[in-house]
Design a protein around this motif. Structure first.
Motif, PDB file in Angstrom:
ATOM      1  N   LEU A   1       0.816  -1.282  -0.107  1.00  0.00           N
ATOM      2  CA  LEU A   1      -0.149   0.009   0.101  1.00  0.00           C
ATOM      3  C   LEU A   1       1.017   1.151  -0.062  1.00  0.00           C
ATOM      4  O   LEU A   1       0.592   2.128  -0.790  1.00  0.00           O
TER       5      LEU A   1
ATOM      6  N   MET B   1       2.491   1.454  -3.465  1.00  0.00           N
ATOM      7  CA  MET B   1       1.550   1.953  -4.544  1.00  0.00           C
ATOM      8  C   MET B   1       1.390   3.520  -4.571  1.00  0.00           C
ATOM      9  O   MET B   1       1.609   4.071  -5.602  1.00  0.00           O
ATOM     10  N   SER B   2       1.180   4.112  -3.123  1.00  0.00           N
ATOM     11  CA  SER B   2       1.028   5.606  -3.365  1.00  0.00           C
ATOM     12  C   SER B   2       2.344   6.323  -3.807  1.00  0.00           C
ATOM     13  O   SER B   2       2.265   7.068  -4.068  1.00  0.00           O
TER      14      SER B   2
ATOM     15  N   ARG C   1       0.614   0.131  -9.894  1.00  0.00           N
ATOM     16  CA  ARG C   1      -0.462  -0.595 -10.342  1.00  0.00           C
ATOM     17  C   ARG C   1       0.027  -2.053  -9.680  1.00  0.00           C
ATOM     18  O   ARG C   1      -0.956  -2.769  -9.420  1.00  0.00           O
TER      19      ARG C   1
ATOM     20  N   ASN D   1       1.638  -2.861  -7.335  1.00  0.00           N
ATOM     21  CA  ASN D   1       1.563  -2.837  -5.874  1.00  0.00           C
ATOM     22  C   ASN D   1       0.004  -3.027  -5.527  1.00  0.00           C
ATOM     23  O   ASN D   1      -0.348  -3.724  -4.451  1.00  0.00           O
ATOM     24  N   ALA D   2      -0.834  -2.110  -6.164  1.00  0.00           N
ATOM     25  CA  ALA D   2      -2.198  -2.302  -6.008  1.00  0.00           C
ATOM     26  C   ALA D   2      -2.561  -3.817  -6.394  1.00  0.00           C
ATOM     27  O   ALA D   2      -3.477  -4.326  -5.422  1.00  0.00           O
TER      28      ALA D   2
ATOM     29  N   ARG E   1      -5.149  -5.957  -3.916  1.00  0.00           N
ATOM     30  CA  ARG E   1      -6.332  -5.411  -4.404  1.00  0.00           C
ATOM     31  C   ARG E   1      -7.668  -5.668  -3.431  1.00  0.00           C
ATOM     32  O   ARG E   1      -8.556  -5.249  -3.569  1.00  0.00           O
TER      33      ARG E   1
ATOM     34  N   ILE F   1      -7.894  -2.703  -1.064  1.00  0.00           N
ATOM     35  CA  ILE F   1      -8.250  -1.190  -1.597  1.00  0.00           C
ATOM     36  C   ILE F   1      -9.765  -1.634  -2.206  1.00  0.00           C
ATOM     37  O   ILE F   1     -10.347  -2.815  -2.336  1.00  0.00           O
TER      38      ILE F   1
ATOM     39  N   TRP G   1      -9.114   0.169  -7.290  1.00  0.00           N
ATOM     40  CA  TRP G   1      -8.341  -0.636  -8.118  1.00  0.00           C
ATOM     41  C   TRP G   1      -8.805  -0.561  -9.607  1.00  0.00           C
ATOM     42  O   TRP G   1      -7.884  -0.568 -10.321  1.00  0.00           O
TER      43      TRP G   1
ATOM     44  N   ILE H   1      -6.909   2.677 -10.832  1.00  0.00           N
ATOM     45  CA  ILE H   1      -5.349   2.749 -11.089  1.00  0.00           C
ATOM     46  C   ILE H   1      -5.079   1.623 -12.122  1.00  0.00           C
ATOM     47  O   ILE H   1      -4.136   1.888 -12.771  1.00  0.00           O
TER      48      ILE H   1
ATOM     49  N   THR I   1      -9.570   7.445  -3.199  1.00  0.00           N
ATOM     50  CA  THR I   1      -9.096   6.682  -2.093  1.00  0.00           C
ATOM     51  C   THR I   1      -9.879   7.492  -0.753  1.00  0.00           C
ATOM     52  O   THR I   1     -10.396   6.773  -0.024  1.00  0.00           O
TER      53      THR I   1
ATOM     54  N   ILE J   1      -1.257   4.000   2.991  1.00  0.00           N
ATOM     55  CA  ILE J   1      -1.251   4.736   1.654  1.00  0.00           C
ATOM     56  C   ILE J   1      -0.808   6.395   1.859  1.00  0.00           C
ATOM     57  O   ILE J   1      -0.121   6.715   1.124  1.00  0.00           O
TER      58      ILE J   1
END
Lengths: 475, 310
Positions: free
Chosen positions: B10, B13-14, B94, B96-97, B101, B104, B109, B112, B148, B161
């Motif tokens: 997370l 990802m951010s 993406r 990492n998301a 998934r 989140i 999802w 992204i 988010t 995040i």
């Protein structure tokens, strides 16, 4: 009116009877279909594809390039089952899974069925899928296969046959759920016109099943995945999220004092039930394949000590092996003292000399499978094979007869499907998911798979198969 | 409480998405500066600045033998074989998301994933309108942050995040300011081109309006520096980032985070009680280099406390 290519005469079609009359349970659907313009339908199909891509319901073809992710084709004509037919099927599935669980308990304990001489002992005990580590291990409620995916097909006699019992890590249930969601999003009016039995509660039934798999109070349940490069990763993540439990990889877990813990941002937390989507051989590098990095060292010891539950249990593969498959009806009679409700496909075991000579004499008509094969690989479909392929398979069977079984080529039923030329019959099967916990639960329907190539009998997604929504109409 | 590995995904990802956004901002400012009339050498240094401050220069020279705006744009924005390019950052965000998934929301999802699908198309087709591309990157990043903010449960996932966003943003703001730091060292009186350079930086950081509101004055190096480092009200300033980080760290469950909290608090205290004159006396570039080391150290503390899987 849309033109629907008529089914072949020798094949059972789910929508159209032999005189091309519409079967009653498809009446309403067909009426609706004929009110839709071809443009609308094709627009909706494109919409479905776009949505599936966006949602990322893809399955990865192995390798790390994201471009390799592709969609499993989805067909918008559902497979519809009337209520009474589903009730019969459901009763048969419950019976079959109960017998298979009893069989697994038996062969890892006293082996009554072997002593009774119903199944040759060496076929079980020397089977590569038989896990000696499981001998004498007592599991809560005697359940080994908590989640079973039983592949059912309909033959041209109109009857349903079980093709395979998948008791290891059966997959596909997320497609069943997403297909339904997609159909409801694309065609809400269809659901207003039909009483379709819901399937959306599967994740909560699964969580109940997993929580009842242990005697621990308020158990911590996790889903164990090989990781996001696995082809079924979407499903692992989906189920963990829907159940509200952690999705873990092997490296997130460790074993201390025969107990399993996960590493969290607030320290260590004990795990009671692992819904594992990792094969037996990769679960514990200390006990099985030492080169596996997907598992957890010491997991088997913790499991044998009764401190963690694995679903499904280790060693269930021996019961869904193709060499054991022919005996499932005997298991039903032996353990439940009932007549089997679901038919088995007649099977010749090449390890038996008489069967072997029959198989070799009839290779043109038979389907030959490797006993440990899966996913539609390692098989010969006689009527569709070339002379050279048949000759090559003949050599392989003679070299190792015990590795093969043969079955008549079944005429899988067809269901009208959107293909390039329009709407045409394609062969289908059905995989209902059976949950064995405190009681046995099955959501109505299952994953309907369809072979998209004309005439093809292979429905596996790895070989170009697609899926459909499966509807059970409520009575 | 959540899996350390999940928190790690997370967080990255951010971070990667924020990095993609800031790369677009950085290229935006460099490209608009390169359009200003000036000496040839000046133009070249503007163009190479993004490579220098993102530490991509060596990699660029390995692949290309000359520095042109087109090649630079391709390398920093689209080149999928450059792991630090905008498209690669989006890809890693993406990835990492994808790995979390389930943690989140579906809308996050889908958002992204759609960004990645479009980024892939840019990489395949190329950019025909530079400004529109930068706007697209920023917009996708804004959208994701909005989705988010609007959908995810308030809890540890949300905290990690945001932690990723602010650590990355603090790092990037320091680097962006550094692009201009060398202008200060050349002891010249404020020329017209300096004025444009600082304005461009403010615009790239979406801070131009804030500047006018706070200072109601012409753009000067001193005031821009003060605002971007010390203003508690500007959401991309170093101080604002550190304040957010301290607040988030205090909310996390468990007591693993003592050292991370201590370092963050020390860094914040320094920013709270600093003055812009001190900073300029010390030399802006040196000051920023120090900041980057501290932020990097804080990132490491966070990793040790929460994200390390093994």
């Amino acid at each position: 009116m849309h033109r629907i290519e008529p089914p072949a005469a020798s094949i059972y079609d789910e929508m159209l009877a032999s005189d091309l009359a519409v079967r009653p349970h498809y009446d309403e659907f067909l009426r609706w279909l004929n009110q839709q313009s071809a443009e609308t339908l094709s627009q909706r199909r494109q919409e479905a594809e776009l949505l599936f891509h966006r949602v990322g319901i893809t399955f990865a073809v192995y390798g790390d390039d994201n471009d390799a992710e592709r969609l499993i084709p989805f067909d918008t004509i559902p497979r519809i089952l009337p209520a009474d037919e589903w009730q019969r099927l459901e009763a048969g599935l419950r019976q079959r899974v109960a017998a298979l669980n009893a069989f697994l308990h038996d062969i890892y304990h006293d082996g009554h069925i072997l002593k009774a001489g119903l199944i040759p002992a060496e076929q079980v005990l020397a089977n590569a899928q038989y896990q000696t580590a499981m001998r004498g291990v007592n599991l809560p409620h005697g359940i080994y296969s908590h989640i079973s995916g039983v592949d059912v097909i309909r033959h041209n006699d109109g009857d349903c046959y079980v093709l395979e019992d998948n008791l290891r890590v059966p997959s596909g249930v997320s497609y069943m759920l997403e297909n339904r969601k997609m159909m409801m999003r694309l065609f809400p009016e269809l659901f207003a016109r039909h009483a379709v039995a819901p399937v959306e509660h599967y994740p909560s039934l699964l969580l109940d099943t997993l929580r009842h798999a242990t005697f621990a109070d308020n158990p911590t349940v996790v889903v164990l995945t090989p990781g996001h490069y696995n082809s079924a990763y979407f499903e692992h993540a989906f189920l963990a999220q829907q159940m509200g439990v952690e999705l873990v990889e092997g490296r997130d877990l460790f074993v201390r004092n025969d107990r399993v813990f996960m590493r969290t941002t607030a320290g260590h937390k004990q795990v009671d039930v692992i819904y594992r989507r990792v094969d037996d051989n990769f679960l514990d590098p200390l006990a099985f394949r030492s080169d596996s990095s997907l598992g957890v060292p010491g997991l088997l010891a913790a499991y044998r000590a009764g401190n963690v539950i694995l679903a499904n249990a280790i060693g269930t593969g021996v019961a869904d092996d193709k060499s054991i498959y022919p005996y499932v009806p005997d298991m039903v009679r032996f353990y439940l003292d009932e007549e089997p409700l679901l038919k088995n496909v007649p099977t010749w075991q090449c390890r038996k000399p008489a069967d072997l000579s029959h198989v070799l004499a009839n290779l043109d008509d038979l389907v030959v499978k490797e006993v440990h094969g899966a996913g539609g690989y390692g098989m010969l479909i006689g009527p569709k094979a070339s002379r050279a392929e048949i000759a090559e398979f003949r050599c392989r069977i003679i070299a190792d007869p015990a590795n093969y079984i043969a079955q008549p080529t079944l005429a899988l039923s067809t269901c009208p499907t959107f293909v390039e030329e329009g709407i045409a019959p394609r062969h289908i099967d059905l995989r209902p998911f059976v949950l064995a916990g405190k009681e046995v639960k099955i959501v109505p329907g299952g994953l309907a798979r369809v072979a998209l190539q004309r005439g093809s009998l292979v429905v596996n997604s790895s070989q170009g198969g697609g899926t459909k929504d499966a509807w059970v109409l409520e009575a | 409480m959540m899996l350390s590995r999940t928190a790690d995904h997370l967080y990255w990802m951010s971070r990667y998405l924020e990095r993609a956004e800031n790369l677009a901002r950085l290229l935006d400012v460099s490209f608009s500066l390169a359009l200003l009339p000036q000496s040839k050498n000046g133009a070249r240094s503007e163009i190479s600045a993004p490579l220098v401050i993102t530490e991509m220069l060596e990699e660029y020279n390995r692949k290309h033998d000359e520095l042109t705006p087109e090649k630079l744009l391709d390398f920093v924005a689209l080149d999928r074989s450059n792991p630090a390019s905008i498209v690669s950052c989006i890809r890693q965000a993406r990835e990492n998301a994808h790995a979390v998934r389930g943690k989140i929301t579906a809308e996050m999802w889908e958002n992204i994933n759609a960004t990645w699908i479009e980024a892939r198309e840019y990489a395949a087709k190329g950019i025909d309108n530079v400004g529109a591309f930068f706007d697209w990157v920023k917009e996708r990043s804004h959208l994701f942050r909005g989705v988010t903010y609007g959908t995810i449960l308030r809890g540890d996932a949300y905290s990690f995040i945001r932690l990723g966003t602010f650590i990355e943003r603090a790092d990037n703001t320091a680097r962006l300011l550094d692009v201009k730091a060398h202008l200060l060292q050349s002891d010249e009186a404020a020329s017209a081109s300096d004025y444009y350079a600082w304005s461009a930086l403010l615009k790239a950081l979406s801070a131009y309006e804030a500047y006018l509101e706070i200072y109601r004055d012409a753009v000067t190096a001193r005031q821009v520096t003060e605002m971007l480092i010390l203003s508690p009200r500007l959401p991309r300033s170093l101080r604002a980032c550190l304040e957010a980080i301290c607040k988030i760290l205090a909310q996390l469950e468990g007591d693993n985070g003592r050292l991370a909290q201590r370092d963050a608090a020390a860094l914040l205290a320094e920013l709270k009680f600093a003055s812009v004159d001190e900073i300029l006396d010390e030399g802006l570039h040196d000051y920023l280099a120090e900041c980057l080391i501290d932020i990097n150290g804080l990132g490491d503390r966070i990793y040790q406390a929460y994200l390390k899987a093994a």
